[in-house]
Design an enzyme around this catalytic site. Sequence first.
Site, mmCIF file in Angstrom:
data_model
loop_
_atom_site.group_PDB
_atom_site.id
_atom_site.type_symbol
_atom_site.label_atom_id
_atom_site.label_comp_id
_atom_site.label_asym_id
_atom_site.label_seq_id
_atom_site.Cartn_x
_atom_site.Cartn_y
_atom_site.Cartn_z
ATOM 1 N N HIS A 17 -102.315 -94.238 72.091
ATOM 2 C CA HIS A 17 -101.034 -94.890 72.351
ATOM 3 C C HIS A 17 -100.814 -96.069 71.415
ATOM 4 C CE1 HIS A 17 -100.861 -92.933 76.538
ATOM 5 N NE2 HIS A 17 -100.127 -92.273 75.664
ATOM 6 N N HIS A 57 -95.339 -86.450 70.860
ATOM 7 C CA HIS A 57 -96.287 -87.416 71.434
ATOM 8 C C HIS A 57 -97.600 -86.716 71.819
ATOM 9 C CE1 HIS A 57 -97.202 -91.058 74.003
ATOM 10 N NE2 HIS A 57 -97.980 -90.170 74.577
ATOM 11 N N GLU A 58 -97.500 -85.636 72.557
ATOM 12 C CA GLU A 58 -98.718 -84.939 72.999
ATOM 13 C C GLU A 58 -99.456 -84.318 71.815
ATOM 14 O OE1 GLU A 58 -99.942 -85.602 75.721
ATOM 15 O OE2 GLU A 58 -98.183 -86.338 76.783
ATOM 16 N N CYS A 108 -94.442 -94.207 63.941
ATOM 17 C CA CYS A 108 -94.240 -95.426 63.161
ATOM 18 C C CYS A 108 -95.106 -95.293 61.891
ATOM 19 C CB CYS A 108 -94.655 -96.653 63.969
ATOM 20 S SG CYS A 108 -96.432 -96.765 64.256
#
Length: 179
Positions: A139, A129-130, A164
């Site tokens: 986001h 994520h980071e 995704c």
Amino acid sequence: MEGLVLCWIGEREAQAGLIETVRAHVGAELRVAVETGFEPERPGEAWDARRRQYETGRILKWLESRHVGAAKVLGLTDVDLFIPILTFVFGEAQLGGRAAVVSTARLAPGNGARAERVLAERLRKEALHELGHAYGLVHCGNLGCVMGRSPGVTEIDSKGPSFCMDCRLLYDEALRHAR
Ligand SMILES: [Zn+2]
Ligand SMILES: [Zn+2]
């Protein structure tokens, strides 16, 4: 420029297994070579004595200055992190920048073999994520995407470990421009 460098900057001794699982995951997802670098120093200047936590903005600047040759640098730590407007953060990255940091401090669900597995899974997700932010991704609202917001561990646990389709395309694009 070198590829992605991952280094342990925690207080306690590094757990080789934990670092390896993060290295393998981000390497496979980002399709870049990830080098595990040894970092003997610690970002002492990021310590905030009043809050008794480490400020991530200062850690990111420190990481950048310590690893000037790396395309991206990810610091893994076990200390409690914050940004001034929040009580704590799991990690942070400069959007489209070079540095990212993630901590195990608030990800560990306790002790035991199951807890170790849960911690490893959460850390893999937050590390990706980071790094996603470092590659310019923001986001994402798509169900299960690793770039979904995660204010708490419940949100981390309910999202998947990968980008995704939309984020994957944005990432591929970002990588093309970076080369
Ligand atoms: Zn985020
Ligand atoms: Zn997404």
